[in-house]
Design an enzyme around this catalytic site. Structure first.
Site, PDB file in Angstrom:
ATOM      1  N   ILE A   1       0.791  -1.181   0.022  1.00  0.00           N
ATOM      2  CA  ILE A   1       0.263  -0.422  -0.080  1.00  0.00           C
ATOM      3  C   ILE A   1       0.852   1.506   0.039  1.00  0.00           C
ATOM      4  CG2 ILE A   1      -2.061   1.536   1.272  1.00  0.00           C
ATOM      5  CD1 ILE A   1      -3.181  -1.354   2.463  1.00  0.00           C
ATOM      6  N   PRO A   2       1.430   1.194  -1.814  1.00  0.00           N
ATOM      7  CA  PRO A   2       2.294   2.705  -1.324  1.00  0.00           C
ATOM      8  C   PRO A   2       2.156   3.766  -0.480  1.00  0.00           C
ATOM      9  CG  PRO A   2       0.396   2.768  -3.631  1.00  0.00           C
ATOM     10  CD  PRO A   2       0.262   1.953  -2.978  1.00  0.00           C
ATOM     11  N   CYS A   3       2.715   4.371   0.820  1.00  0.00           N
ATOM     12  CA  CYS A   3       2.544   5.666   1.555  1.00  0.00           C
ATOM     13  C   CYS A   3       3.849   6.500   1.037  1.00  0.00           C
ATOM     14  CB  CYS A   3       1.880   5.283   2.702  1.00  0.00           C
ATOM     15  SG  CYS A   3       3.476   3.952   3.646  1.00  0.00           S
ATOM     16  N   HIS A   4       4.746   5.762   0.638  1.00  0.00           N
ATOM     17  CA  HIS A   4       5.688   6.400   0.214  1.00  0.00           C
ATOM     18  C   HIS A   4       5.259   7.359  -0.950  1.00  0.00           C
ATOM     19  CE1 HIS A   4       5.319   2.438  -2.345  1.00  0.00           C
ATOM     20  NE2 HIS A   4       6.754   3.512  -3.237  1.00  0.00           N
ATOM     21  N   ARG A   5       4.016   7.089  -1.646  1.00  0.00           N
ATOM     22  CA  ARG A   5       4.132   8.070  -3.161  1.00  0.00           C
ATOM     23  C   ARG A   5       3.429   9.268  -2.825  1.00  0.00           C
ATOM     24  NH1 ARG A   5       1.843   3.002  -6.158  1.00  0.00           N
ATOM     25  NH2 ARG A   5       3.597   1.682  -6.655  1.00  0.00           N
TER      26      ARG A   5
END
Length: 181
Positions: free
Chosen positions: A143-147
């Site tokens: 779940i790409p919270c790094h984006r």
């Protein structure tokens, strides 16, 4: 003796994924991936998260059970795939889950600001709440919270640490994964 619902014991299968210099704890229940740790975070982080979010659980280190998850992460970290298709078992409030679903809509290689994500959710006035929900994401990378970055383009908050966030964003821009700690 039959256990009450609140006394149900959930088995959490876990393993440590080693990729170059990174060690990342991956964990899943029978329903799917439930936790991805940051670089070099310990098993204690998983245990603390599980205790607060799931309750009574049994931790079981099981590389065989976790093999498909490990393969998916290895492929992503090698730049061979851009999405995760593995099932998840997410523990969070309905608001948190809506934010996590919105994170899945951010295209690979793209970034959104916290305010852009709040706008997308129709919650323009709730940027802090959105930010807090992003910070509670238990499944880093998948779940790409790094984006999600600061409005001014700066890298801000990431449970896995800013060096990990920066490396993941560089990977998604087509660069070789630089695993600086």
């Amino acid at each position: 003796m039959k256990l009450k619902r609140s006394e149900q014991v959930t088995t959490i299968y876990w393993t440590e994924l080693i990729h170059q210099d990174w060690k990342i704890i991956l964990a899943a229940t029978d329903k799917g991936l439930c936790y991805v740790g940051g670089v070099d975070q310990s098993l204690a982080n998983l245990q603390q998260w599980a205790s607060s979010k799931i309750g009574t659980c049994e931790m079981k280190q099981d590389e065989q059970y976790m093999a498909n998850y490990m393969q998916a992460f290895r492929r992503y970290l090698a730049g061979e795939c851009s999405t995760f298709t593995c099932s998840t078992d997410l523990y969070g409030t309905p608001f948190q889950q809506s934010v996590w679903q919105a994170l899945l809509q951010i295209p690979y290689g793209s970034t959104y600001s916290y305010s852009e994500l709040a706008d997308q959710l129709g919650r323009r006035d709730a940027v802090r709440a959105v930010s807090t929900a992003i910070g509670a994401n238990p499944v880093l990378i998948a779940i790409p919270c790094h984006r999600v970055i600061g409005k001014n383009g700066s890298l801000t908050g990431f449970r896995g640490g800013l060096p990990m966030k920066e490396a993941l964003l560089h990977l998604e821009q087509g660069h070789v994964l630089q695993l600086n700690k």
